[in-house]
Each structure stands twice: as structure tokens, then as C-alpha cells.
Design an enzyme around this catalytic site. Structure first.
Site, PDB file in Angstrom:
ATOM      1  N   TYR A   1      22.007 -18.755  33.189  1.00 30.07           N
ATOM      2  CA  TYR A   1      20.837 -18.017  33.665  1.00 30.07           C
ATOM      3  C   TYR A   1      19.629 -18.457  32.860  1.00 30.07           C
ATOM      4  O   TYR A   1      19.768 -18.847  31.693  1.00 30.07           O
ATOM      5  CB  TYR A   1      21.022 -16.511  33.409  1.00 30.07           C
ATOM      6  CG  TYR A   1      21.872 -15.786  34.412  1.00 30.07           C
ATOM      7  CD1 TYR A   1      21.314 -15.241  35.556  1.00 30.07           C
ATOM      8  CD2 TYR A   1      23.243 -15.604  34.194  1.00 30.07           C
ATOM      9  CE1 TYR A   1      22.097 -14.542  36.479  1.00 30.07           C
ATOM     10  CE2 TYR A   1      24.031 -14.908  35.113  1.00 30.07           C
ATOM     11  CZ  TYR A   1      23.440 -14.384  36.245  1.00 30.07           C
ATOM     12  OH  TYR A   1      24.212 -13.693  37.152  1.00 30.07           O
TER      13      TYR A   1
ATOM     14  N   ASP B   1      21.639  -8.853  40.369  1.00 31.55           N
ATOM     15  CA  ASP B   1      21.028  -7.522  40.527  1.00 31.55           C
ATOM     16  C   ASP B   1      19.829  -7.566  41.474  1.00 31.55           C
ATOM     17  O   ASP B   1      19.261  -8.631  41.728  1.00 31.55           O
ATOM     18  CB  ASP B   1      20.497  -7.004  39.184  1.00 31.55           C
ATOM     19  CG  ASP B   1      21.579  -6.854  38.137  1.00 31.55           C
ATOM     20  OD1 ASP B   1      22.745  -6.637  38.505  1.00 31.55           O
ATOM     21  OD2 ASP B   1      21.236  -6.942  36.933  1.00 31.55           O
TER      22      ASP B   1
ATOM     23  N   ARG C   1      20.295  -9.718  30.946  1.00 29.34           N
ATOM     24  CA  ARG C   1      19.068  -8.942  30.751  1.00 29.34           C
ATOM     25  C   ARG C   1      19.113  -8.135  29.457  1.00 29.34           C
ATOM     26  O   ARG C   1      18.075  -7.881  28.838  1.00 29.34           O
ATOM     27  CB  ARG C   1      18.843  -8.019  31.947  1.00 29.34           C
ATOM     28  CG  ARG C   1      18.478  -8.804  33.214  1.00 29.34           C
ATOM     29  CD  ARG C   1      18.641  -7.982  34.465  1.00 29.34           C
ATOM     30  NE  ARG C   1      17.824  -6.775  34.410  1.00 29.34           N
ATOM     31  CZ  ARG C   1      17.935  -5.767  35.263  1.00 29.34           C
ATOM     32  NH1 ARG C   1      18.829  -5.814  36.245  1.00 29.34           N
ATOM     33  NH2 ARG C   1      17.161  -4.718  35.165  1.00 29.34           N
TER      34      ARG C   1
ATOM     35  N   ARG D   1      27.661 -11.425  41.384  1.00 24.16           N
ATOM     36  CA  ARG D   1      26.583 -10.591  41.914  1.00 24.16           C
ATOM     37  C   ARG D   1      25.329 -10.871  41.107  1.00 24.16           C
ATOM     38  O   ARG D   1      25.400 -11.063  39.901  1.00 24.16           O
ATOM     39  CB  ARG D   1      26.923  -9.116  41.725  1.00 24.16           C
ATOM     40  CG  ARG D   1      28.257  -8.749  42.302  1.00 24.16           C
ATOM     41  CD  ARG D   1      28.607  -7.328  41.874  1.00 24.16           C
ATOM     42  NE  ARG D   1      29.988  -7.058  42.247  1.00 24.16           N
ATOM     43  CZ  ARG D   1      30.566  -5.876  42.096  1.00 24.16           C
ATOM     44  NH1 ARG D   1      29.900  -4.859  41.574  1.00 24.16           N
ATOM     45  NH2 ARG D   1      31.819  -5.711  42.457  1.00 24.16           N
TER      46      ARG D   1
END
Lengths: 245, 245
Positions: free
Chosen positions: B109, B51, B198, B49
Site C-alpha cells: 500500500y 475500506d 491506516r 477488501r
């Protein structure tokens, strides 16, 4: 007191720089922001109009601060009320006779092309023209034909009344953009006629597709006939990089 | 027949990857596009997933083509019906037992920070976190404390039921982005807990502001207490770069 502003904007949501009867414009947003700060109508004079959908990193404008508002920290004040797609990059005091448009010596635009046919990154959709594969060597040769001082009537769209259609292109350079699939064309000139930057890109892209030869470019230039040149490139790929004084 | 998709998306307008009761999601858009192509409900399984507001250049997903639709040119077909903020970058036939999520070995990422306090380019507003000035050396030292295999409970937000909170961070690298004012942090790991990327960025930014020392980072890690770590970095700066199998 006269101030010079340097502005960056994402032009996607705007009908261009200049105030119009209908639709959002960057000039109108800055003037609205000025009104919110000092409750006075302050005219903002830009170095040049940018079309609907065209972006800027270094648009220049000037304004005269109303009496009693000389010591406002304009950059911070304007950024606190402007929409997030317009930012003041710098603000300095300017000479009393500085004029953003009339004092400009050269302007530089860049245009970003996405030249991969295999895939496209949607993050770039408002900032590039996705042409698919182009051959760069013929584009460079075509660009060479445009350098120097010419009558650019064939590269000017209708809608302005202008007497002198002669401009000087000082440089057209080719670089890779933020992705290796991006080709960035930078065009520096003494000035640009209406949609001239986008019409130059339209011609260079046709050269990159081998649909126009370098000698075709010279013929188009000499014809002074807009209808003989290829279609105007889309606005979204274009960005006003800087204005020199 | 099983297919592997590589997807890029601008996550700004979406409530994330996974289908939800309310709001647009990327998975739902791809499934809608599949339905438009073959009038059948086809489940799309993503590698993970992302966000709301998080982007991707290399999200991976798999699906099984319905009978009779094995020879569709999926990349072209899907791109012709998908919204412009989602693009299929590649589509290949995959092994029968390939699973986008369970077969993933590592994920990478990147997170883009705008680290100039002087100005900001609004073209980048949906893709970067504008932190202002950061010192890079303390960020690199802090990153060094996170490398390797750890229990990342302090870096996991609530909302998932997961037993094993151990992950291995293989690499954290620092590079300049598409503008010199951009710092890009790339984080490669065996996997990421909920909002772990994050939360790592949140910690590194506090280190860059000299509000956390490298030894504070180690304490946060050892505490296994999310409340002791800084706030989660905004979604918009994050992008899923690639998934390795």
C-alpha cells in the site's frame, strides 16, 4: 487596501472562473465567501477567465478590502468558508494600482496527456486527456513552429470581441507527469486568446498521431482560419500554472 | 477458464471493495458489468477488501468465465461498461487453482501525506491527508520499530474475527509525491489486518509531530492494545499499489 490572491482550484464542478447567470463559478464562490466574512459585496478581479472544467494551481486575483476589514487574515478566513475544491494558496498586500489582469506580463498553462494505450488510472480522469499513444518528436517539431510572435486567429474560438489577435509564445516544454504514462505540455505566453491553449494542444496531439506535419502547422497558423485547425482539446487536461507580473 | 484481473479505482464514491447491503461497492460494480456482458452472475474474488474511500492502482481479482465466454476480450469489454472511476488495467488467463486472496504472498500500500502548512492544492483533496508540517527523521525511526514480524493487535481495528494477528512488515519507504509538498509512505507486508495500514500511518504521523518517541512505538506494539495507539489515518490517503504472487 488592495490584496493579491493566489488561488488553486479543481475546476471539474465549475462553469469556469467568471460569474454567469447559471451554474457555479469560481469567481462567484470567492465573492460569496467574501460576503460571508464581511457582509459586503466585494468584487474579485481575476487575471483571466478559465473555461468550464479547467483547473488552476496559480490563478491570481485582486480585491479591495472594505473599510474596517484591512487586518483580516484573508487566506485563513477565505479557506474556512470556501468549498473544498477552491483553496487560497497565498494572499499578500498589493500596490494600490496593481491589477491582476492588466498588469500580467506572462501566463503559463500546463496540459496533461495520458499517452498509454494499454491502461488508464481512473484517479486521473478529471485532470488528463487520455489520447493513447503519441509520438513525441513530431509534437516537439510542431511546437517549434508555434514559438514566437504570431497572429493566432486559427487558434482562437469564437465568442470574444478582440482586436489584436497577436500573441507571443515564449516556451513550450515537454515533461513526464505524476505517472510515467503522463506527458505534460507547459505553454508560456504573453497572453492567450479564447481557448488558445487547448487549441494548441489539439494541434500538437494531431502532430503526435502523425496526422499533421510541421509544415501543416505553419499553414494553419498563416491561414488565420480556425476551421482549418483540429478540434479543441478537452478542458479537463488544462491547468493555469502561474501568472507573472 | 480462470482469469486474473488487475483493477485501478478512485474509491472516493464507494463503500469499499466488498459487496454490502447498502451503498456502492467496487466488487458489485464489476459483477454488474460482468452481468451486462454475459447475462450471468459471475462472482469476482478480490485479493483483499479495501475500506470506503480507499483507492487502488493494482487491486487483483479472479473469476471463472461462464461457458461460451472464454474468448471475450475482458479488459475492453469490462471497461466499456464499468463506471469511469473503475478501470481494468490488465486481464490475463490464470492457472485453474489461482486464487487472488489465498495465493497472495505480499501486498503493498502507499499512503500520501500533504506536509506543507502554508497551502494546499484542492486537486489532491481525495487522495492525500493534509497533516501540515511533519518531521521525517522521527517518522523513519518509528517505521524502523515496526519492520519485521510482530503481533499487530494494537494496529487492528475491531470488526473481524481473526485468529492469527501476526504479520511481517517487509519494508516502509519514504518518497516525495507528485508535488514536493507530498510525502508518500509505501508499506509492503505479508498481509494487513483490518485498517492496519491506516493505523501504521496514524502512528507514524504522531511520531512526525514529535508526540510519540520510537520507544513509545515499541510499547504500543508490545501492549497488544488498540486503545493505546493513535487514531486511524483517513481512508482517502491510502492506495493499494500491488499484490505479489
Amino acid at each position: 487596501m488592495r490584496f493579491m490572491l493566489i488561488l488553486a482550484y479543481d475546476g471539474t464542478a465549475y462553469q469556469g472562473w467568471q460569474i454567469q447567470d447559471k451554474g457555479l463559478t469560481i469567481q462567484a464562490e470567492v465573492e460569496k465567501a467574501m460576503f460571508r466574512i464581511c457582509c459586503k459585496h466585494v468584487r474579485i478581479h481575476g487575471a483571466g477567465r478559465t473555461d468550464a472544467g479547467v483547473h488552476a494551481l496559480g490563478q491570481v486575483a485582486h480585491f479591495d478590502s472594505p473599510q474596517g476589514f484591512e487586518h483580516i487574515p484573508w487566506q485563513r478566513a477565505l479557506n474556512s468558508v470556501l468549498p473544498h475544491n477552491i483553496r487560497i494558496v497565498d494572499c499578500r498586500e498589493a500596490a494600490r494600482d496593481f491589477h491582476a489582469r492588466f498588469c500580467a506580463l506572462t501566463k503559463e498553462y500546463f496540459y496533461t496527456l495520458w499517452i498509454s494505450s494499454a491502461f488508464f488510472y481512473p484517479q486521473r480522469r478529471n485532470f488528463v486527456w487520455n489520447t493513447g499513444h503519441l509520438e513525441i518528436q513530431p509534437m516537439k517539431e510542431a511546437a517549434g513552429r508555434l514559438l514566437g510572435t504570431h497572429d493566432f486567429t486559427s487558434f482562437m474560438n469564437k465568442g470574444t470581441q478582440i482586436k489584436d489577435t497577436t500573441r507571443t509564445i515564449l516556451d513550450i516544454s515537454f515533461q513526464t507527469g505524476s505517472f510515467p504514462q503522463e506527458l505534460v505540455l507547459s505553454i508560456r505566453a504573453s497572453g492567450f486568446l479564447k481557448q488558445m491553449a487547448r487549441n494548441i494542444v489539439g494541434v500538437l496531439v494531431q502532430a503526435g498521431r502523425n496526422r499533421l506535419s510541421p509544415s501543416d502547422i505553419s499553414s494553419i497558423l498563416q491561414s488565420r482560419d480556425r476551421t482549418l485547425a483540429p478540434a479543441t482539446a478537452p478542458a479537463r487536461g488544462l491547468c493555469l500554472a502561474r501568472v507573472e507580473y
